[in-house]
Design a protein around this motif. Structure first.
Motif, PDB file in Angstrom:
ATOM      1  N   HIS A 160      -9.109  10.580  12.398  1.00 12.84           N
ATOM      2  CA  HIS A 160      -7.815  10.509  13.085  1.00 12.84           C
ATOM      3  C   HIS A 160      -6.951   9.424  12.450  1.00 12.84           C
ATOM      4  O   HIS A 160      -7.454   8.511  11.803  1.00 12.84           O
ATOM      5  CB  HIS A 160      -8.025  10.204  14.575  1.00 12.84           C
ATOM      6  CG  HIS A 160      -8.720   8.881  14.822  1.00 12.84           C
ATOM      7  ND1 HIS A 160      -8.064   7.672  14.795  1.00 12.84           N
ATOM      8  CD2 HIS A 160     -10.022   8.591  15.072  1.00 12.84           C
ATOM      9  CE1 HIS A 160      -8.928   6.690  15.020  1.00 12.84           C
ATOM     10  NE2 HIS A 160     -10.126   7.224  15.197  1.00 12.84           N
ATOM     11  N   THR A 477     -13.000  19.389  19.538  1.00 14.53           N
ATOM     12  CA  THR A 477     -12.532  18.127  18.963  1.00 14.53           C
ATOM     13  C   THR A 477     -12.330  17.068  20.044  1.00 14.53           C
ATOM     14  O   THR A 477     -12.749  15.917  19.882  1.00 14.53           O
ATOM     15  CB  THR A 477     -11.223  18.338  18.184  1.00 14.53           C
ATOM     16  OG1 THR A 477     -11.422  19.331  17.178  1.00 14.53           O
ATOM     17  CG2 THR A 477     -10.769  17.049  17.522  1.00 14.53           C
ATOM     18  N   GLN A 478     -11.675  17.434  21.136  1.00 12.79           N
ATOM     19  CA  GLN A 478     -11.440  16.477  22.218  1.00 12.79           C
ATOM     20  C   GLN A 478     -12.757  15.983  22.804  1.00 12.79           C
ATOM     21  O   GLN A 478     -12.930  14.775  23.039  1.00 12.79           O
ATOM     22  CB  GLN A 478     -10.600  17.138  23.314  1.00 12.79           C
ATOM     23  CG  GLN A 478     -10.400  16.274  24.557  1.00 12.79           C
ATOM     24  CD  GLN A 478      -9.504  15.081  24.299  1.00 12.79           C
ATOM     25  OE1 GLN A 478      -8.348  15.235  23.934  1.00 12.79           O
ATOM     26  NE2 GLN A 478     -10.035  13.877  24.475  1.00 12.79           N
ATOM     27  N   ARG A 479     -13.701  16.892  22.984  1.00 12.06           N
ATOM     28  CA  ARG A 479     -14.981  16.509  23.617  1.00 12.06           C
ATOM     29  C   ARG A 479     -15.795  15.586  22.712  1.00 12.06           C
ATOM     30  O   ARG A 479     -16.414  14.632  23.187  1.00 12.06           O
ATOM     31  CB  ARG A 479     -15.778  17.783  23.923  1.00 12.06           C
ATOM     32  CG  ARG A 479     -16.977  17.548  24.824  1.00 12.06           C
ATOM     33  CD  ARG A 479     -16.531  17.101  26.218  1.00 12.06           C
ATOM     34  NE  ARG A 479     -17.645  16.857  27.104  1.00 12.06           N
ATOM     35  CZ  ARG A 479     -18.161  17.780  27.913  1.00 12.06           C
ATOM     36  NH1 ARG A 479     -17.648  18.995  27.944  1.00 12.06           N
ATOM     37  NH2 ARG A 479     -19.164  17.476  28.707  1.00 12.06           N
ATOM     38  N   ASN A 481     -14.611  13.932  19.689  1.00  9.44           N
ATOM     39  CA  ASN A 481     -13.910  12.828  19.038  1.00  9.44           C
ATOM     40  C   ASN A 481     -12.832  12.150  19.879  1.00  9.44           C
ATOM     41  O   ASN A 481     -12.147  11.249  19.401  1.00  9.44           O
ATOM     42  CB  ASN A 481     -13.286  13.318  17.734  1.00  9.44           C
ATOM     43  CG  ASN A 481     -14.314  13.754  16.716  1.00  9.44           C
ATOM     44  OD1 ASN A 481     -14.248  14.849  16.182  1.00  9.44           O
ATOM     45  ND2 ASN A 481     -15.298  12.908  16.452  1.00  9.44           N
ATOM     46  N   ASN A 482     -12.660  12.621  21.112  1.00  3.80           N
ATOM     47  CA  ASN A 482     -11.700  11.998  22.035  1.00  3.80           C
ATOM     48  C   ASN A 482     -10.268  12.008  21.513  1.00  3.80           C
ATOM     49  O   ASN A 482      -9.488  11.085  21.767  1.00  3.80           O
ATOM     50  CB  ASN A 482     -12.125  10.555  22.359  1.00  3.80           C
ATOM     51  CG  ASN A 482     -13.437  10.483  23.095  1.00  3.80           C
ATOM     52  OD1 ASN A 482     -13.659  11.226  24.053  1.00  3.80           O
ATOM     53  ND2 ASN A 482     -14.333   9.620  22.636  1.00  3.80           N
ATOM     54  N   HIS A 483      -9.908  13.031  20.751  1.00  4.47           N
ATOM     55  CA  HIS A 483      -8.526  13.177  20.315  1.00  4.47           C
ATOM     56  C   HIS A 483      -8.292  14.633  19.942  1.00  4.47           C
ATOM     57  O   HIS A 483      -9.234  15.427  19.848  1.00  4.47           O
ATOM     58  CB  HIS A 483      -8.210  12.253  19.131  1.00  4.47           C
ATOM     59  CG  HIS A 483      -8.863  12.650  17.838  1.00  4.47           C
ATOM     60  ND1 HIS A 483      -8.408  13.686  17.047  1.00  4.47           N
ATOM     61  CD2 HIS A 483      -9.946  12.149  17.180  1.00  4.47           C
ATOM     62  CE1 HIS A 483      -9.154  13.796  15.970  1.00  4.47           C
ATOM     63  NE2 HIS A 483     -10.110  12.884  16.032  1.00  4.47           N
ATOM     64  N   THR A 484      -7.028  14.970  19.740  1.00  2.31           N
ATOM     65  CA  THR A 484      -6.675  16.317  19.280  1.00  2.31           C
ATOM     66  C   THR A 484      -5.650  16.208  18.153  1.00  2.31           C
ATOM     67  O   THR A 484      -4.613  16.871  18.179  1.00  2.31           O
ATOM     68  CB  THR A 484      -6.110  17.183  20.425  1.00  2.31           C
ATOM     69  OG1 THR A 484      -5.004  16.517  21.039  1.00  2.31           O
ATOM     70  CG2 THR A 484      -7.184  17.479  21.459  1.00  2.31           C
ATOM     71  N   ARG A 493      -0.414  16.572  17.105  1.00  2.00           N
ATOM     72  CA  ARG A 493      -1.100  15.980  18.254  1.00  2.00           C
ATOM     73  C   ARG A 493      -1.814  17.006  19.110  1.00  2.00           C
ATOM     74  O   ARG A 493      -2.493  16.658  20.075  1.00  2.00           O
ATOM     75  CB  ARG A 493      -0.088  15.196  19.095  1.00  2.00           C
ATOM     76  CG  ARG A 493       0.417  13.950  18.400  1.00  2.00           C
ATOM     77  CD  ARG A 493       1.691  13.407  19.000  1.00  2.00           C
ATOM     78  NE  ARG A 493       2.843  14.273  18.727  1.00  2.00           N
ATOM     79  CZ  ARG A 493       4.113  13.886  18.862  1.00  2.00           C
ATOM     80  NH1 ARG A 493       4.375  12.657  19.258  1.00  2.00           N
ATOM     81  NH2 ARG A 493       5.101  14.725  18.606  1.00  2.00           N
ATOM     82  N   ASN A 494      -1.650  18.264  18.763  1.00  2.00           N
ATOM     83  CA  ASN A 494      -2.329  19.347  19.469  1.00  2.00           C
ATOM     84  C   ASN A 494      -2.250  20.596  18.604  1.00  2.00           C
ATOM     85  O   ASN A 494      -1.611  20.589  17.528  1.00  2.00           O
ATOM     86  CB  ASN A 494      -1.711  19.581  20.854  1.00  2.00           C
ATOM     87  CG  ASN A 494      -0.207  19.750  20.790  1.00  2.00           C
ATOM     88  OD1 ASN A 494       0.295  20.628  20.095  1.00  2.00           O
ATOM     89  ND2 ASN A 494       0.528  18.892  21.506  1.00  2.00           N
ATOM     90  N   GLU A 529      -9.450  27.364  21.191  1.00  2.00           N
ATOM     91  CA  GLU A 529     -10.289  26.396  21.905  1.00  2.00           C
ATOM     92  C   GLU A 529     -11.673  26.945  22.210  1.00  2.00           C
ATOM     93  O   GLU A 529     -12.575  26.193  22.558  1.00  2.00           O
ATOM     94  CB  GLU A 529      -9.587  25.969  23.197  1.00  2.00           C
ATOM     95  CG  GLU A 529      -8.363  25.105  22.933  1.00  2.00           C
ATOM     96  CD  GLU A 529      -7.606  24.754  24.197  1.00  2.00           C
ATOM     97  OE1 GLU A 529      -7.829  25.443  25.233  1.00  2.00           O
ATOM     98  OE2 GLU A 529      -6.792  23.812  24.158  1.00  2.00           O
TER      99      GLU A 529
END
Length: 531
Positions: A160, A477-479, A481-484, A493-494, A529
């Motif tokens: 990131h 990715t969110q789960r 690495n805690n980001h998107t 950002r998404n 997703e």
């Protein structure tokens, strides 16, 4: 020549008018075709045994099976057969959590599981500066970006940008210039080099250094918000980054040096990608857009450092690397400053202009080998990297996901994000052999337009081209690495922003997404997703 082009292309969906190309791009496409022509001639095939133009690993019966199972989907009322297991038999079905990218392939042996764990330990260990009492961990830097592989590939996942902090550990600036002299141009054309480093700073900006040595400076990112209005009136703000170097420690960079930001790629499924038959990747190449659909994917031809032979590039943001072993060696040298048999640079990316760096001690231990990461270490790191499992799909029978999959096809996304392949029957490891996999990538180079251009040539890839990245695992990715943050520099950002940044050959697909209803866009994102 036309027969070669016709041989390489395959029918694609869509009737979009092809984007006009500049004379330079046309010449580049012709050069790529000439390169492939050389590859496909019988004489060249002997010099390039790793890049046959047809699948030479299958019986006619197996070939028919492969063609049948990899046909594009036509029925979107239910999931396809085996779609859940997107990494083949090696797919992990373990509970979805922050470790979802760190599991071993489900079909490796008990003995191989032990090798995987040893490789994991090396992948996670922090290297230290020399000399130290650890010895086996000596050799950090002297200039570097990270102390461990895991520092960049966070939880074996996606890097990131340094959001809200100075931490740029999982992102760096690649430094390079194009060939200037005829001799340099010939070196690139013959695949001896990919490009040329900055004469002082080398191939990448290293923002860290061992004690007693100045670092090379820090990456600076300035964002400009750009509102984009979709056809239904929805406004999405895209952020356009500008890159520079703050506090350069060794004077100004060369005026010809370009800055290309790169975030670390996820590690899952790499061993399966390595075993996709070259013929199946070349079958999707259409470098001169012979079918007129506006998609002109090009194969990246590189030189394997270990064998010295030409090979098909398939790893890295610009498909600049042919094997996982080479990719690992390059990262160890460039990111951490650790030498290996493939890249025996004990001082990492230090250049002759950085004398203080070259005067530093190295971590070579003669009793262990003649490099800081000798053969046994590289074997373990490579095995680990080859066997990180792809997670199973989720919600594949959910109506919204199925509708999103249809939209993915209808918008033309599969023109580059090829859904599925069957790996080689003769793969060195049985765990990777004859597996139906769903990476959603053609592993080719595509012109992605002015908006994503970095202006940096890497081998046959020009400043507008990027390799199609695999999409499997993107929904986690969110789960993990805690980001998107997505795309090569994390500017998106998404997923919606990532799609709207697509240009060039992907402009038509991007425009169809922008013209879709909110419901259809949400369905497409839901499908992504689920991967």
């Amino acid at each position: 020549m036309r027969r070669i082009i016709d041989f390489l292309r395959r029918p694609r969906s869509g009737t979009d008018t092809p984007r006009p190309y500049s004379a330079a791009r046309r010449l580049g496409a012709c050069a790529a075709v000439l390169s492939l022509f050389t590859i496909l001639t019988p004489a060249a095939a002997q010099d390039l045994p790793g890049v046959p133009a047809i699948r030479d690993d299958l019986t006619p019966k197996d070939l028919a099976r492969v063609r049948a199972i990899t046909r594009p989907a036509t029925d979107f009322s239910k999931p396809e057969q085996f779609e859940l297991m997107q990494g083949g038999a090696g797919t992990t079905k373990k509970r979805v959590n922050a470790d979802s990218f760190s599991h071993s392939s489900a079909n490796i042996t008990f003995e191989e599981e032990g090798t995987f764990k040893l490789g994991n330990a090396i992948f996670r260990k922090n290297w230290v500066s020399s000399p130290s009492s650890t010895q086996a961990s000596d050799g950090l830097g002297p200039l570097f970006n990270a102390r461990a592989c895991q520092s960049c590939h966070l939880k074996d996942g996606r890097g990131h940008p340094p959001e809200g902090s100075a931490d740029a550990t999982s992102m760096f600036l690649r430094l390079a210039r194009e060939a200037g002299t005829e001799e340099e141009k010939q070196a690139v054309a013959s695949h001896q080099v990919l490009n040329f480093p900055d004469p002082v700073y080398g191939t990448q900006l290293q923002d860290l250094a061992v004690p007693g040595l100045a670092s090379e400076g820090r990456m600076r990112i300035d964002y400009e918000e750009m509102p984009v209005t979709l056809d239904d009136g929805t406004v999405v703000s895209l952020r356009k980054p500008a890159y520079s170097v703050e506090n350069p420690g060794y004077g100004p960079l060369d005026k010809r040096t370009t800055l290309s930001p790169r975030i670390a790629n996820p590690m899952i499924g790499l061993g399966l990608v390595e075993q996709i038959h070259p013929a199946d990747i070349l079958a999707n190449a259409d470098p001169d857009d012979a079918d007129g659909d506006g998609i002109s994917g090009r194969a990246s031809i590189v030189r394997d450092t270990l064998s010295g032979e030409l090979a098909l590039g398939r790893f890295g943001w610009k498909a600049q690397t042919a094997t996982i072993r080479q990719q690992s060696s390059d990262a160890l040298a460039g990111d951490i400053g650790i030498s290996s048999p493939e890249v025996p640079h004990h001082w990492g990316d230090c250049t002759p202009a950085q004398k203080a760096c070259l005067d530093m001690p190295t971590g070579v231990q003669p009793r262990l080998g003649d490099t800081e990461a000798p053969e046994p270490i590289m074997e373990l790191v490579t095995f680990y990297s080859q066997n990180l499992a792809v997670p199973a799909r989720r919600n594949i029978d959910k109506p919204q996901v199925l509708a999103g999959k249809r939209a993915f096809y209808d918008m033309g996304c599969t023109s580059c994000h090829t859904p599925k392949f069957v790996t080689r029957r003769d793969a060195p490891n049985k765990a990777h052999a004859f597996q139906l996999i769903w990476p959603y990538s053609d592993f080719l180079l595509h012109d992605m337009g002015e908006g994503l251009a970095d202006g940096q040539q890497v081998g046959v890839a020009d400043g507008y081209e990027w390799r199609t990245p695999p999409l499997w695992g993107i929904g986690l990715t969110q789960r993990v690495n805690n980001h998107t943050f997505f795309l090569h520099d994390g500017r998106a950002r998404n997923l919606t922003e990532a799609i709207l940044w697509h240009g060039g050959e992907a402009q038509s697909a991007r425009d169809k997404f922008a013209a879709a209803s909110a419901e259809e866009r949400e369905a497409l994102i839901g499908f992504l997703e689920s991967l």
